[in-house]
Design a protein around this motif. Structure first.
Motif, short mmCIF file in Angstrom:
data_model
loop_
_atom_site.label_atom_id
_atom_site.label_comp_id
_atom_site.label_asym_id
_atom_site.label_seq_id
_atom_site.Cartn_x
_atom_site.Cartn_y
_atom_site.Cartn_z
N THR A 14 -5.11 -0.13 -2.50
CA THR A 14 -5.41 1.05 -1.68
C THR A 14 -4.14 1.83 -1.36
OG1 THR A 14 -7.26 -0.15 -0.68
CG2 THR A 14 -6.57 1.87 0.41
N PHE A 15 -3.04 1.12 -1.05
CA PHE A 15 -1.77 1.80 -0.76
C PHE A 15 -1.26 2.54 -1.99
CE2 PHE A 15 -0.91 -1.57 2.68
CZ PHE A 15 -1.55 -0.80 3.62
N GLY A 16 -1.45 1.94 -3.17
CA GLY A 16 -1.04 2.62 -4.39
C GLY A 16 -1.80 3.92 -4.59
N VAL A 17 -3.09 3.90 -4.31
CA VAL A 17 -3.91 5.12 -4.39
C VAL A 17 -3.45 6.13 -3.35
CG1 VAL A 17 -6.24 6.05 -4.09
CG2 VAL A 17 -5.91 3.89 -5.32
N LEU A 18 -3.15 5.66 -2.13
CA LEU A 18 -2.72 6.56 -1.06
C LEU A 18 -1.41 7.26 -1.38
CD1 LEU A 18 -3.54 4.68 2.28
CD2 LEU A 18 -4.24 6.99 1.67
N TYR A 19 -0.50 6.56 -2.04
CA TYR A 19 0.80 7.15 -2.37
C TYR A 19 0.61 8.37 -3.27
CZ TYR A 19 5.82 6.24 -2.12
OH TYR A 19 7.16 6.28 -1.81
N PHE A 20 -0.30 8.24 -4.22
CA PHE A 20 -0.61 9.35 -5.11
C PHE A 20 -1.49 10.39 -4.42
CE2 PHE A 20 -3.17 11.31 -8.52
CZ PHE A 20 -2.16 11.81 -9.31
#
Length: 314
Positions: A14-20
């Motif tokens: 989820t954090f990886g998605v949020l970064y983008f």
């Protein structure tokens, strides 16, 4: 243990998605995005806590404050440590400092492992020792390559372990404690969103921002809620090592947003990717052995029942 691992992986993805995801929040700047993230996360986090059964902890902390008002000092410190990290998480990619922030997340697991070994006397398995060794190689190379450590990197690496350690010490290591972290920063979020730079006209003008802000709140609640729950269910060492999945995803998101890994940086990422691979292999072997043990126990149980049935017939 398995529940904690699943929650940690969910949080990292989820954090990886949020970064983008910050790309879709333009033209909001980092402070405006942070403000709306706090405001939008609160209702979704409340729903997440209702699902997880952690809402009772909010009132528990309130009762502690009534009995001992000095606890508010710790809650303010906790809120500062937490929310400044959330701000930095958004500030980095928006201001072209995404790789510096992601390097902090590379260094963070090593600091978490150090905290676990020194403060909680937790032991590392052979696989975990090998993973730490390769992670140290990668992080050391990056520090040597840059020649210095950026303040974003150090803040991510040091502040989070202190935050999680103090949460355990003061008994707020649950979603109730995290909700108080957000509640105490809401006045700042309101000021940034409506007074410092009124972003409401922008959101009305660019209507896609309404959906973008709601999505930001939903993803933040899912990621942060899973991360906080994982910190409760896992030993400090395992929790720290599993965090290596996140910086890999953050680096990937940074590159997707236009930043590039230079030729000399591959010696940073390859050892760390190998460290994550070792942890995945250890987890796979653990699951395989656990399932084999369960099947063996089931077989022995059925065999015992069969013998008992035969004895009853005789």
């Amino acid at each position: 243990m398995l529940k904690g691992i699943a929650l940690s992986v969910m949080a990292s993805v989820t954090f990886g998605v949020l970064y983008f995801y910050t790309y879709f929040l333009r033209p909001l700047d980092s402070e405006q995005t942070f403000a709306w993230r706090m405001l939008a996360t609160l209702p979704f986090l409340t729903l997440f806590m209702w699902w997880s059964g952690d809402l009772k902890y909010v009132r528990e902390i309130y009762n502690k404050i009534c009995k001992q008002p000095s606890i508010l000092i710790w809650l303010l410190i906790s809120s500062f440590l937490c929310t400044t990290q959330l701000w930095l998480f958004l500030w980095g990619p928006i201001n072209g400092r995404g790789l510096e922030v992601s390097l902090g997340y590379f260094l963070l697991p090593l600091v978490m492992v150090l905290f676990g070994c020194v403060l909680y006397k937790e032991k590392l398995s052979k696989w975990q020792i090998a993973a730490v060794f390769f992670a140290i190689l990668g992080v050391s190379h990056e520090i040597w390559r840059i020649g210095t450590v950026a303040w974003e990197t150090m803040y991510v690496a040091v502040a989070y372990p202190i935050y999680f350690f103090l949460r355990r010490k003061f008994g707020t290591d649950h979603l109730g404690g995290f909700l108080w972290d957000l509640l105490l920063v809401i006045p700042v979020a309101v000021f940034l969103a409506f007074f410092y730079s009124n972003t409401l006209p922008q959101i009305i003008e660019f209507k896609y921002l309404i959906l973008a802000v709601l999505g930001l709140g939903c993803l933040s609640a899912l990621g942060l809620g899973s991360y906080i729950l994982a910190s409760r269910y896992l030993p400090f060492v395992i929790f720290g090592l599993l965090s290596y999945l996140e910086p890999i995803l953050l680096a990937g998101a940074s590159m997707a947003m236009g930043e590039r890994v230079e030729a000399g940086e591959w010696l940073t990422y390859i050892p760390i990717w190998f460290a994550v691979l070792l942890l995945i292999l250890e987890g796979a072997i653990y699951l395989y052995r656990q399932r084999r043990t369960e099947k063996l126990l089931q077989y022995q149980h059925k065999k015992l029942q069969s013998r008992l049935a035969q004895n009853d017939e005789h």
